[in-house]
Scaffold this motif. Structure first.
Motif, PDB file in Angstrom:
ATOM      1  N   LEU A  57      -6.597  66.495  28.601  1.00 56.41           N
ATOM      2  CA  LEU A  57      -5.589  66.903  27.936  1.00 56.41           C
ATOM      3  C   LEU A  57      -5.328  65.728  26.941  1.00 56.41           C
ATOM      4  CD1 LEU A  57      -3.065  67.336  31.170  1.00 56.41           C
ATOM      5  CD2 LEU A  57      -4.120  69.001  29.699  1.00 56.41           C
ATOM      6  N   THR A  58      -5.171  66.217  25.760  1.00 50.55           N
ATOM      7  CA  THR A  58      -4.621  65.577  24.555  1.00 50.55           C
ATOM      8  C   THR A  58      -3.644  66.395  23.688  1.00 50.55           C
ATOM      9  OG1 THR A  58      -6.537  67.042  23.292  1.00 50.55           O
ATOM     10  CG2 THR A  58      -7.407  64.979  24.189  1.00 50.55           C
ATOM     11  N   TRP A  59      -3.045  65.367  22.660  1.00 51.87           N
ATOM     12  CA  TRP A  59      -1.713  65.950  22.140  1.00 51.87           C
ATOM     13  C   TRP A  59      -2.327  66.076  20.487  1.00 51.87           C
ATOM     14  CZ3 TRP A  59       2.741  67.647  24.165  1.00 51.87           C
ATOM     15  CH2 TRP A  59       2.743  67.638  25.502  1.00 51.87           C
ATOM     16  N   LEU A  60      -1.821  66.723  19.870  1.00 46.75           N
ATOM     17  CA  LEU A  60      -2.084  66.957  18.438  1.00 46.75           C
ATOM     18  C   LEU A  60      -0.777  67.462  17.829  1.00 46.75           C
ATOM     19  CD1 LEU A  60      -4.930  69.310  18.410  1.00 46.75           C
ATOM     20  CD2 LEU A  60      -5.189  67.045  18.514  1.00 46.75           C
ATOM     21  N   ARG A  61      -0.832  67.048  16.386  1.00 40.86           N
ATOM     22  CA  ARG A  61       0.567  67.237  15.649  1.00 40.86           C
ATOM     23  C   ARG A  61       0.689  68.639  15.121  1.00 40.86           C
ATOM     24  NH1 ARG A  61       4.726  67.283  14.163  1.00 40.86           N
ATOM     25  NH2 ARG A  61       6.256  66.268  13.189  1.00 40.86           N
ATOM     26  N   GLU A 109      -5.974  63.929  16.732  1.00 38.85           N
ATOM     27  CA  GLU A 109      -5.153  63.513  17.894  1.00 38.85           C
ATOM     28  C   GLU A 109      -4.118  62.369  17.977  1.00 38.85           C
ATOM     29  OE1 GLU A 109      -7.981  62.659  21.228  1.00 38.85           O
ATOM     30  OE2 GLU A 109      -8.875  64.455  20.830  1.00 38.85           O
ATOM     31  N   ILE A 110      -3.025  62.412  18.582  1.00 40.31           N
ATOM     32  CA  ILE A 110      -1.932  61.487  18.621  1.00 40.31           C
ATOM     33  C   ILE A 110      -2.580  60.329  19.332  1.00 40.31           C
ATOM     34  CG2 ILE A 110       0.453  61.043  19.340  1.00 40.31           C
ATOM     35  CD1 ILE A 110       1.224  63.726  18.518  1.00 40.31           C
ATOM     36  N   GLN A 111      -2.432  59.485  19.019  1.00 36.39           N
ATOM     37  CA  GLN A 111      -3.042  58.217  19.851  1.00 36.39           C
ATOM     38  C   GLN A 111      -1.838  57.347  20.533  1.00 36.39           C
ATOM     39  OE1 GLN A 111      -6.136  57.652  20.605  1.00 36.39           O
ATOM     40  NE2 GLN A 111      -6.863  59.379  19.373  1.00 36.39           N
ATOM     41  N   PRO A 112      -1.980  56.761  21.762  1.00 37.44           N
ATOM     42  CA  PRO A 112      -0.594  56.177  22.100  1.00 37.44           C
ATOM     43  C   PRO A 112      -0.446  54.770  21.535  1.00 37.44           C
ATOM     44  CG  PRO A 112      -2.442  56.039  23.650  1.00 37.44           C
ATOM     45  CD  PRO A 112      -2.675  56.911  22.522  1.00 37.44           C
ATOM     46  N   GLY A 113       0.657  54.217  21.157  1.00 31.97           N
ATOM     47  CA  GLY A 113       0.971  53.138  20.240  1.00 31.97           C
ATOM     48  C   GLY A 113       2.221  53.401  19.435  1.00 31.97           C
ATOM     49  N   GLY A 114       3.023  52.208  19.392  1.00 34.37           N
ATOM     50  CA  GLY A 114       3.723  52.473  18.291  1.00 34.37           C
ATOM     51  C   GLY A 114       5.220  53.155  18.827  1.00 34.37           C
ATOM     52  N   TYR A 133       4.676  56.318  19.953  1.00 32.74           N
ATOM     53  CA  TYR A 133       4.311  57.218  20.907  1.00 32.74           C
ATOM     54  C   TYR A 133       3.579  56.657  22.195  1.00 32.74           C
ATOM     55  CZ  TYR A 133       4.242  60.103  16.677  1.00 32.74           C
ATOM     56  OH  TYR A 133       4.620  61.011  15.452  1.00 32.74           O
ATOM     57  N   LEU A 134       4.185  57.432  23.198  1.00 32.55           N
ATOM     58  CA  LEU A 134       3.656  56.838  24.660  1.00 32.55           C
ATOM     59  C   LEU A 134       3.226  58.079  25.341  1.00 32.55           C
ATOM     60  CD1 LEU A 134       3.761  54.862  26.937  1.00 32.55           C
ATOM     61  CD2 LEU A 134       6.045  55.445  27.558  1.00 32.55           C
ATOM     62  N   VAL A 191      -0.617  66.403  34.853  1.00 30.71           N
ATOM     63  CA  VAL A 191       0.448  66.525  34.094  1.00 30.71           C
ATOM     64  C   VAL A 191       0.358  65.407  32.915  1.00 30.71           C
ATOM     65  CG1 VAL A 191       3.101  66.379  33.922  1.00 30.71           C
ATOM     66  CG2 VAL A 191       1.818  67.459  35.829  1.00 30.71           C
ATOM     67  N   SER A 192       0.682  65.784  31.643  1.00 34.63           N
ATOM     68  CA  SER A 192       0.542  64.801  30.604  1.00 34.63           C
ATOM     69  C   SER A 192       1.704  64.615  30.010  1.00 34.63           C
ATOM     70  CB  SER A 192      -0.711  65.179  29.491  1.00 34.63           C
ATOM     71  OG  SER A 192      -0.571  64.154  28.502  1.00 34.63           O
ATOM     72  N   ARG A 193       2.378  63.523  29.787  1.00 33.59           N
ATOM     73  CA  ARG A 193       3.704  63.493  28.909  1.00 33.59           C
ATOM     74  C   ARG A 193       3.505  62.673  27.680  1.00 33.59           C
ATOM     75  NH1 ARG A 193       4.665  63.346  34.422  1.00 33.59           N
ATOM     76  NH2 ARG A 193       6.373  64.852  35.240  1.00 33.59           N
ATOM     77  N   LEU A 194       3.958  63.236  26.586  1.00 31.84           N
ATOM     78  CA  LEU A 194       4.100  62.432  25.244  1.00 31.84           C
ATOM     79  C   LEU A 194       5.598  62.090  25.013  1.00 31.84           C
ATOM     80  CD1 LEU A 194       3.161  61.566  22.455  1.00 31.84           C
ATOM     81  CD2 LEU A 194       3.556  64.201  21.719  1.00 31.84           C
ATOM     82  N   THR A 195       6.005  60.900  24.871  1.00 37.33           N
ATOM     83  CA  THR A 195       7.267  60.282  24.663  1.00 37.33           C
ATOM     84  C   THR A 195       7.256  59.921  23.243  1.00 37.33           C
ATOM     85  OG1 THR A 195       7.553  59.740  26.989  1.00 37.33           O
ATOM     86  CG2 THR A 195       9.097  58.768  25.218  1.00 37.33           C
ATOM     87  N   ILE A 196       8.363  60.151  22.635  1.00 43.45           N
ATOM     88  CA  ILE A 196       8.594  59.948  21.162  1.00 43.45           C
ATOM     89  C   ILE A 196       9.832  59.025  21.221  1.00 43.45           C
ATOM     90  CG2 ILE A 196       8.983  60.747  18.774  1.00 43.45           C
ATOM     91  CD1 ILE A 196       7.406  63.387  19.506  1.00 43.45           C
ATOM     92  N   ARG A 197       9.735  57.971  20.874  1.00 45.47           N
ATOM     93  CA  ARG A 197      10.832  56.981  20.611  1.00 45.47           C
ATOM     94  C   ARG A 197      11.407  56.604  19.294  1.00 45.47           C
ATOM     95  NH1 ARG A 197       7.649  52.655  24.432  1.00 45.47           N
ATOM     96  NH2 ARG A 197       6.239  53.064  22.778  1.00 45.47           N
ATOM     97  N   ASN A 198      12.810  56.825  19.163  1.00 46.95           N
ATOM     98  CA  ASN A 198      13.549  56.644  17.985  1.00 46.95           C
ATOM     99  C   ASN A 198      13.199  57.667  17.169  1.00 46.95           C
ATOM    100  OD1 ASN A 198      14.987  55.478  16.062  1.00 46.95           O
ATOM    101  ND2 ASN A 198      13.491  53.902  15.180  1.00 46.95           N
ATOM    102  N   CYS A 199      13.524  59.051  17.492  1.00 47.60           N
ATOM    103  CA  CYS A 199      13.341  60.102  16.558  1.00 47.60           C
ATOM    104  C   CYS A 199      13.947  60.057  15.238  1.00 47.60           C
ATOM    105  CB  CYS A 199      13.957  61.500  17.172  1.00 47.60           C
ATOM    106  SG  CYS A 199      13.289  61.836  18.739  1.00 47.60           S
ATOM    107  N   SER A 200      12.806  60.600  14.399  1.00 46.94           N
ATOM    108  CA  SER A 200      13.175  60.570  12.803  1.00 46.94           C
ATOM    109  C   SER A 200      13.091  62.120  12.519  1.00 46.94           C
ATOM    110  CB  SER A 200      12.110  59.832  12.315  1.00 46.94           C
ATOM    111  OG  SER A 200      12.352  59.819  10.777  1.00 46.94           O
ATOM    112  N   GLN A 201      14.358  62.337  11.808  1.00 50.15           N
ATOM    113  CA  GLN A 201      14.328  63.752  11.310  1.00 50.15           C
ATOM    114  C   GLN A 201      13.457  63.989  10.212  1.00 50.15           C
ATOM    115  OE1 GLN A 201      18.297  64.790   9.775  1.00 50.15           O
ATOM    116  NE2 GLN A 201      18.159  66.784  10.442  1.00 50.15           N
ATOM    117  N   GLY A 202      12.925  63.176   9.546  1.00 51.09           N
ATOM    118  CA  GLY A 202      11.945  63.247   8.664  1.00 51.09           C
ATOM    119  C   GLY A 202      10.521  63.414   8.886  1.00 51.09           C
ATOM    120  N   THR A 203      10.240  62.908  10.127  1.00 46.56           N
ATOM    121  CA  THR A 203       8.699  62.785  10.418  1.00 46.56           C
ATOM    122  C   THR A 203       8.219  63.491  11.669  1.00 46.56           C
ATOM    123  OG1 THR A 203       9.046  60.466  11.458  1.00 46.56           O
ATOM    124  CG2 THR A 203       8.393  60.672   8.969  1.00 46.56           C
ATOM    125  N   ASP A 204       9.516  63.259  12.584  1.00 40.63           N
ATOM    126  CA  ASP A 204       9.061  64.064  14.084  1.00 40.63           C
ATOM    127  C   ASP A 204       9.504  65.410  14.244  1.00 40.63           C
ATOM    128  OD1 ASP A 204       8.469  61.421  14.658  1.00 40.63           O
ATOM    129  OD2 ASP A 204      10.234  60.697  15.351  1.00 40.63           O
TER     130      ASP A 204
END
Length: 374
Positions: free
Chosen positions: A251-255, A263-268, A270-271, A278-291
């Motif tokens: 399982l991998t995540w793409l943008r 591929e989205i790499q964990p770090g920063g 992105y968790l 089951v794979s979970r992608l958590t985006i912290r501090n959502c940004s309207q311009g980039t996320d």
């Protein structure tokens, strides 16, 4: 005096003389391999015994090194598990692993000897039945089929085949082995298809039945996920769940469309976590311009690839107190506006209201009876 086992000394020394006499003679013989089962019995045949033979002697090991085990003429210290049959063949009961080895039957003639060698293998069949499973090779492109049937001696024979076909007779087979407890077959992913079934058949020298196990390979299947919403500055988690896949999917995540090959790499911010399928992608501090936008969960195994799009909307946070206050103010303005309109078009409505109040205070039933008191 008697030796252990109750054998008189004279017979024992006579046996040693017979052994020494036999080992001086020339011998030429044949060899065969027989299998016995632990706890069972076996009959080692001394083949082609001549009627002119004066004696048949059995040895365990090299006849030029070890003393005789049994002789048709001399009684040796007894072992209840060993006995002679027809003064030629050797029967062994309650077989043990220690009984394995080379046995030699010597037929003593007047001028020459005849040897017949037997290699005894004491086998122990594997327990239970073979176990089958599928994995993805380290390269991620090949399918590996595993068949394991441990616990036996000697090693079982394991044979992989496609249902309706024989892998060893197919041109696309990469490797094939069957001499160990585990047999691994590696197949090219380009020859695989959804729900294709492979069977592993096991056999053993002391086991009549041939137990088998099967593996059905499957392309990954993903569970749909509804669109997600995140307010600026908050966290959001996207979930990707595999409902079936054989072998297990990577399982991998793409943008999404904007960066489909990255591929989205964990770090920063992105968790990425994975538990089982089951794979979970958590985006912290959502940004309207980039996320904002769509994300792709990719599930892949050697059988095939499936993708799931999950769209994320990022919004500015709403001031609840301000919204409630605005609603209250607008409601009051609406009430006052309606009241003003009614009074403007019907001014007598207020006068009638005053007359009704006065009539009720003087006890009159009708407002006209109270006018002369004014």
């Amino acid at each position: 005096m008697r030796l252990p086992g109750g054998t008189p000394p004279a017979r024992f020394f006579l046996a040693l003389c017979v052994w020494r006499l036999v080992q001086r003679r020339d011998a030429a013989g044949t060899e065969e391999v027989v299998f016995g089962k632990v706890g069972g019995s076996i009959l080692l045949l001394c083949r082609n015994v001549s009627k002119e033979a004066t004696e048949v002697v059995w040895f365990q090991g090299d006849p030029h090194t070890f003393p005789p085990l049994f002789s048709s003429r001399v009684a040796f210290p007894p072992d209840v598990r060993f006995s002679l049959v027809d003064n030629s063949s050797l029967r062994i009961t309650e077989l043990r692993v220690q009984d394995e080895g080379n046995y030699t039957c010597k037929e003593v003639l007047n001028k020459t000897d005849h040897e017949h060698r037997v290699r005894l293998l004491v086998a122990n069949p594997p327990h239970s039945t073979p176990k089958c499973w599928a994995e993805t090779s380290s390269s991620g492109l090949m399918l590996q089929l595993f068949c394991s049937w441990p616990g036996g001696y000697p090693h079982p024979t394991l044979h992989w085949r496609e249902e309706g076909h024989d892998l060893e007779n197919s041109s696309w087979v990469i490797s094939s082995t069957s001499s160990s407890d585990t047999h691994v077959e590696t197949l090219n992913g380009s020859h695989l298809s959804h729900r294709k079934v492979f069977k592993c058949v096991g056999s053993h020298v002391v086991k009549q039945e041939e137990p088998a196990c099967t593996v059905e390979i499957k392309i990954p299947s993903l569970e749909s996920e509804p669109p997600k919403t995140c307010f600026v500055g908050d966290n959001v988690t996207l979930t990707c769940r595999v409902t079936e896949s054989t072998p297990a999917a990577r399982l991998t995540w793409l943008r999404g469309i904007t960066q489909p090959q990255v591929e989205i790499q964990p770090g920063g911010r992105y968790l990425i976590t994975q538990e089982g399928n089951v794979s979970r992608l958590t985006i912290r501090n959502c940004s309207q311009g980039t996320d904002g936008g769509c994300y792709v969960c990719k599930a892949q195994n050697p059988v095939g690839l499936r993708e799931l799009f999950i769209c994320l909307t990022v919004k500015q946070p709403v001031n609840i107190v301000g919204v409630v206050g605005a609603v209250v103010v607008l409601s009051l303005l609406a009430i006052l506006t309606v009241t003003g309109i009614v009074l403007y078009y019907n001014p007598l409505l207020c006068l009638r209201g005053q007359l009704r109040i006065h009539a009720s205070s003087c006890g009159c039933q009708r407002p006209s009876y109270c006018r002369q008191d004014w």
